[in-house]
Write an enzyme that holds these catalytic residues in place. Structure first.
Site, PDB file in Angstrom:
ATOM      1  N   ARG A   1     -20.703 -20.926 -11.519  1.00 18.17           N
ATOM      2  CA  ARG A   1     -21.708 -21.868 -12.032  1.00 18.17           C
ATOM      3  C   ARG A   1     -22.808 -22.058 -10.987  1.00 18.17           C
ATOM      4  O   ARG A   1     -22.741 -21.498  -9.886  1.00 18.17           O
ATOM      5  CB  ARG A   1     -21.061 -23.210 -12.397  1.00 18.17           C
ATOM      6  CG  ARG A   1     -20.692 -24.036 -11.199  1.00 18.17           C
ATOM      7  CD  ARG A   1     -20.142 -25.404 -11.561  1.00 18.17           C
ATOM      8  NE  ARG A   1     -20.132 -26.261 -10.398  1.00 18.17           N
ATOM      9  CZ  ARG A   1     -19.407 -27.361 -10.270  1.00 18.17           C
ATOM     10  NH1 ARG A   1     -18.604 -27.724 -11.264  1.00 18.17           N
ATOM     11  NH2 ARG A   1     -19.466 -28.087  -9.186  1.00 18.17           N
TER      12      ARG A   1
ATOM     13  N   ASP B   1     -14.306 -17.242  -7.823  1.00 15.55           N
ATOM     14  CA  ASP B   1     -14.394 -18.704  -7.907  1.00 15.55           C
ATOM     15  C   ASP B   1     -13.016 -19.265  -8.237  1.00 15.55           C
ATOM     16  O   ASP B   1     -12.118 -18.537  -8.690  1.00 15.55           O
ATOM     17  CB  ASP B   1     -15.411 -19.098  -9.009  1.00 15.55           C
ATOM     18  CG  ASP B   1     -16.053 -20.477  -8.764  1.00 15.55           C
ATOM     19  OD1 ASP B   1     -15.296 -21.453  -8.622  1.00 15.55           O
ATOM     20  OD2 ASP B   1     -17.275 -20.559  -8.735  1.00 15.55           O
TER      21      ASP B   1
ATOM     22  N   ASP C   1      -9.819 -18.634  -4.163  1.00 22.60           N
ATOM     23  CA  ASP C   1     -10.068 -19.855  -3.395  1.00 22.60           C
ATOM     24  C   ASP C   1     -10.488 -19.374  -2.008  1.00 22.60           C
ATOM     25  O   ASP C   1      -9.692 -18.743  -1.299  1.00 22.60           O
ATOM     26  CB  ASP C   1      -8.783 -20.697  -3.332  1.00 22.60           C
ATOM     27  CG  ASP C   1      -8.977 -21.967  -2.504  1.00 22.60           C
ATOM     28  OD1 ASP C   1      -9.933 -22.036  -1.687  1.00 22.60           O
ATOM     29  OD2 ASP C   1      -8.159 -22.884  -2.663  1.00 22.60           O
ATOM     30  N   VAL C   2     -11.714 -19.657  -1.609  1.00 18.91           N
ATOM     31  CA  VAL C   2     -12.242 -19.081  -0.365  1.00 18.91           C
ATOM     32  C   VAL C   2     -11.462 -19.517   0.871  1.00 18.91           C
ATOM     33  O   VAL C   2     -11.584 -18.895   1.926  1.00 18.91           O
ATOM     34  CB  VAL C   2     -13.754 -19.386  -0.168  1.00 18.91           C
ATOM     35  CG1 VAL C   2     -14.591 -18.701  -1.219  1.00 18.91           C
ATOM     36  CG2 VAL C   2     -14.024 -20.886  -0.106  1.00 18.91           C
TER      37      VAL C   2
ATOM     38  N   ASN D   1     -21.410 -18.171  -1.082  1.00 16.70           N
ATOM     39  CA  ASN D   1     -22.167 -19.237  -1.753  1.00 16.70           C
ATOM     40  C   ASN D   1     -21.299 -20.457  -2.074  1.00 16.70           C
ATOM     41  O   ASN D   1     -21.827 -21.557  -2.220  1.00 16.70           O
ATOM     42  CB  ASN D   1     -22.773 -18.654  -3.041  1.00 16.70           C
ATOM     43  CG  ASN D   1     -23.218 -19.716  -4.006  1.00 16.70           C
ATOM     44  OD1 ASN D   1     -24.260 -20.344  -3.844  1.00 16.70           O
ATOM     45  ND2 ASN D   1     -22.396 -19.961  -5.046  1.00 16.70           N
TER      46      ASN D   1
ATOM     47  N   TYR E   1     -20.522 -32.122   5.913  1.00 15.12           N
ATOM     48  CA  TYR E   1     -21.312 -31.096   5.220  1.00 15.12           C
ATOM     49  C   TYR E   1     -22.353 -30.494   6.161  1.00 15.12           C
ATOM     50  O   TYR E   1     -22.488 -29.272   6.269  1.00 15.12           O
ATOM     51  CB  TYR E   1     -21.982 -31.727   3.997  1.00 15.12           C
ATOM     52  CG  TYR E   1     -22.761 -30.761   3.127  1.00 15.12           C
ATOM     53  CD1 TYR E   1     -22.115 -29.829   2.325  1.00 15.12           C
ATOM     54  CD2 TYR E   1     -24.156 -30.794   3.099  1.00 15.12           C
ATOM     55  CE1 TYR E   1     -22.834 -28.952   1.514  1.00 15.12           C
ATOM     56  CE2 TYR E   1     -24.881 -29.925   2.297  1.00 15.12           C
ATOM     57  CZ  TYR E   1     -24.225 -29.013   1.500  1.00 15.12           C
ATOM     58  OH  TYR E   1     -24.943 -28.146   0.712  1.00 15.12           O
TER      59      TYR E   1
ATOM     60  N   VAL F   1     -31.694 -28.433  -5.075  1.00 18.72           N
ATOM     61  CA  VAL F   1     -31.628 -27.482  -6.187  1.00 18.72           C
ATOM     62  C   VAL F   1     -30.862 -28.136  -7.335  1.00 18.72           C
ATOM     63  O   VAL F   1     -29.768 -28.679  -7.124  1.00 18.72           O
ATOM     64  CB  VAL F   1     -30.917 -26.173  -5.765  1.00 18.72           C
ATOM     65  CG1 VAL F   1     -30.976 -25.150  -6.902  1.00 18.72           C
ATOM     66  CG2 VAL F   1     -31.537 -25.588  -4.505  1.00 18.72           C
TER      67      VAL F   1
ATOM     68  N   THR G   1     -28.432 -28.371  -9.708  1.00 19.75           N
ATOM     69  CA  THR G   1     -27.165 -27.736 -10.111  1.00 19.75           C
ATOM     70  C   THR G   1     -26.131 -28.856 -10.301  1.00 19.75           C
ATOM     71  O   THR G   1     -26.391 -30.021  -9.954  1.00 19.75           O
ATOM     72  CB  THR G   1     -26.623 -26.781  -9.013  1.00 19.75           C
ATOM     73  OG1 THR G   1     -26.199 -27.572  -7.898  1.00 19.75           O
ATOM     74  CG2 THR G   1     -27.649 -25.758  -8.572  1.00 19.75           C
TER      75      THR G   1
HETATM   76  N1  NAD Z   1     -27.635 -27.940  -5.090  1.00 18.97           N
HETATM   77  C1  NAD Z   1     -28.253 -28.220  -3.956  1.00 18.97           C
HETATM   78  O1  NAD Z   1     -29.147 -29.083  -3.911  1.00 18.97           O
HETATM   79  C2  NAD Z   1     -27.924 -27.454  -2.717  1.00 18.97           C
HETATM   80  C3  NAD Z   1     -28.753 -27.638  -1.607  1.00 18.97           C
HETATM   81  C4  NAD Z   1     -28.491 -26.939  -0.443  1.00 18.97           C
HETATM   82  C5  NAD Z   1     -27.423 -26.060  -0.391  1.00 18.97           C
HETATM   83  N2  NAD Z   1     -26.613 -25.897  -1.483  1.00 18.97           N
HETATM   84  C6  NAD Z   1     -25.524 -24.933  -1.354  1.00 18.97           C
HETATM   85  O2  NAD Z   1     -25.641 -23.965  -2.381  1.00 18.97           O
HETATM   86  C7  NAD Z   1     -24.352 -23.409  -2.659  1.00 18.97           C
HETATM   87  C8  NAD Z   1     -24.123 -23.382  -4.156  1.00 18.97           C
HETATM   88  O3  NAD Z   1     -24.025 -24.722  -4.626  1.00 18.97           O
HETATM   89  P1  NAD Z   1     -24.534 -25.178  -6.063  1.00 18.97           P
HETATM   90  O4  NAD Z   1     -25.701 -26.042  -5.858  1.00 18.97           O
HETATM   91  O5  NAD Z   1     -24.633 -24.008  -6.964  1.00 18.97           O
HETATM   92  O6  NAD Z   1     -23.314 -26.149  -6.487  1.00 18.97           O
HETATM   93  P2  NAD Z   1     -22.157 -26.011  -7.581  1.00 18.97           P
HETATM   94  O7  NAD Z   1     -21.266 -27.159  -7.324  1.00 18.97           O
HETATM   95  O8  NAD Z   1     -22.757 -25.871  -8.935  1.00 18.97           O
HETATM   96  O9  NAD Z   1     -21.441 -24.630  -7.251  1.00 18.97           O
HETATM   97  C9  NAD Z   1     -20.515 -24.492  -6.222  1.00 18.97           C
HETATM   98  C10 NAD Z   1     -19.504 -23.448  -6.640  1.00 18.97           C
HETATM   99  O10 NAD Z   1     -18.568 -23.268  -5.572  1.00 18.97           O
HETATM  100  C11 NAD Z   1     -17.284 -23.174  -6.136  1.00 18.97           C
HETATM  101  N3  NAD Z   1     -16.241 -23.529  -5.188  1.00 18.97           N
HETATM  102  C12 NAD Z   1     -15.976 -24.741  -4.649  1.00 18.97           C
HETATM  103  N4  NAD Z   1     -14.896 -24.675  -3.869  1.00 18.97           N
HETATM  104  C13 NAD Z   1     -14.454 -23.391  -3.920  1.00 18.97           C
HETATM  105  C14 NAD Z   1     -13.370 -22.696  -3.323  1.00 18.97           C
HETATM  106  N5  NAD Z   1     -12.487 -23.322  -2.510  1.00 18.97           N
HETATM  107  N6  NAD Z   1     -13.218 -21.375  -3.570  1.00 18.97           N
HETATM  108  C15 NAD Z   1     -14.100 -20.749  -4.398  1.00 18.97           C
HETATM  109  N7  NAD Z   1     -15.129 -21.345  -4.990  1.00 18.97           N
HETATM  110  C16 NAD Z   1     -15.307 -22.660  -4.750  1.00 18.97           C
HETATM  111  C17 NAD Z   1     -17.330 -24.151  -7.311  1.00 18.97           C
HETATM  112  O11 NAD Z   1     -16.254 -23.952  -8.213  1.00 18.97           O
HETATM  113  C18 NAD Z   1     -18.705 -23.857  -7.877  1.00 18.97           C
HETATM  114  O12 NAD Z   1     -18.661 -22.814  -8.818  1.00 18.97           O
HETATM  115  C19 NAD Z   1     -23.353 -24.270  -1.896  1.00 18.97           C
HETATM  116  O13 NAD Z   1     -22.976 -23.598  -0.706  1.00 18.97           O
HETATM  117  C20 NAD Z   1     -24.143 -25.515  -1.557  1.00 18.97           C
HETATM  118  O14 NAD Z   1     -23.652 -26.170  -0.416  1.00 18.97           O
HETATM  119  C21 NAD Z   1     -26.842 -26.584  -2.635  1.00 18.97           C
END
Ligand code: NAD
Length: 265
Positions: free
Chosen positions: A16, A37, A63-64, A90, A155, A188, A190
């Site tokens: 996602r 994922d 699971d990472v 990611n 974080y 972003v 999401t």
């Molecule tokens: N959304 C923002 O504003 C934002 C800003 C800066 C950085 N980020 C970074 O961008 C990346 C993507 O985040 P996003 O915004 O798409 O959020 P999101 O929550 O939609 O997606 C995160 C994904 O990581 C997966 N995940 C979580 N724990 C996991 C694990 N142990 N093993 C495998 N998968 C796992 C989740 O199931 C999910 O699909 C992340 O690293 C986040 O920290 C996001």
């Protein structure tokens, strides 16, 4: 130059959010995608929709934080696809609202494990197969929280650490023709931030380009780094934040002064 034809790409957190958009974009330009994922149903559904659109993708449960799961995923990539060229670290979880004093050890460990140790395990597991596949590209998704002082201790610490990890990988893996770079999104839209509209609005106000980021804004940078267009770039930190970190402070200062009584800057 932006083709990924013939490339195998593993995207963590690919079910996602930004990871899912990266999966679709990379598949559109020819890559075979391993959507890795913990979210099984969305991951499988995304793989199906990519295949229905003529692309190549499958869901891999990962699971990472699990070393054995990484070993199994890499063995699968080798057996079924014959190699691996692109790793996008990611997957991530946020923990806003918990600072230095209020973060529990359990939360600290969880956030560090997923956001930082997960990427370390991924690089360690994937790099030998990437080497045997002729080299490749690792893209680590950091954050503005890893570029500046921040209020979410665990974080932010994890994302700063990811920058060091990314550069260490770039250093060590250059001799295997593997590049490693980090992309740092700002805000972003999401699921990660959908429960916090006020936070999103405040971040957007400080973003000089004047809008909330979309997953496509980050995915296109990831595609560039994955492709041969970025073949001479490694060890870099690339913001994808609408100017938030570099320009956001003075854009807020100028805006506030313009709204003040005498408007003199
Ligand atoms: N959304 C923002 O504003 C934002 C800003 C800066 C950085 N980020 C970074 O961008 C990346 C993507 O985040 P996003 O915004 O798409 O959020 P999101 O929550 O939609 O997606 C995160 C994904 O990581 C997966 N995940 C979580 N724990 C996991 C694990 N142990 N093993 C495998 N998968 C796992 C989740 O199931 C999910 O699909 C992340 O690293 C986040 O920290 C996001």
């Amino acid at each position: 130059m932006f083709t990924l034809e013939g490339k195998i790409a593993l995207i963590t957190g690919g079910a996602r959010g930004q990871g899912a958009v990266e999966a679709k974009l990379f598949a559109n330009v020819g890559a075979t995608i391993l959507i890795a994922d913990v979210l099984k149903e969305p991951g499988q559904a995304l793989a199906q929709s990519i295949k229905a659109a003529g692309g190549k993708a499958e869901y891999v449960e990962l699971d990472v934080t699990s070393e054995s799961a990484w070993t199994a995923a890499v063995a699968h990539a080798k057996k079924v696809h014959g190699g691996l060229h692109i790793l996008v670290n990611n997957a991530g979880v946020s923990l806003r609202g918990k600072g230095m004093i209020t973060t529990s050890l359990a939360d600290w460990n969880r956030v560090l494990n997923i956001n930082l140790t997960g990427a370390f395990l991924g690089i360690q597991a994937c790099a030998p197969l990437m080497r045997d596949s002729g080299g490749g590209s690792i893209i680590n998704i950091g954050s503005a929280a890893g570029m500046t002082g921040h209020f979410a201790t665990a974080y932010s610490t994890a994302k700063w650490g990811l920058r060091g990890l990314s550069k260490s990988a770039a250093f060590e893996l250059a001799e295997w023709n593997i590049r490693s770079n980090a992309v740092h999104p700002g805000i972003v839209q999401t699921p990660m931030v959908e429960q916090s509209p006020d936070f999103v609005a405040a971040m957007t106000r400080l973003t000089p380009l004047g809008r909330t980021g979309q997953s496509e804004d980050v995915a296109s940078v990831a595609l560039f780094l994955a492709s041969d267009a970025a073949r001479f770039i490694t060890g870099a930190d690339i913001p994808a934040d609408g100017g938030l970190v570099d320009l956001g402070m003075y854009s807020a200062v100028v805006r506030d002064v313009k709204q003040s009584a005498n408007k003199a800057i």
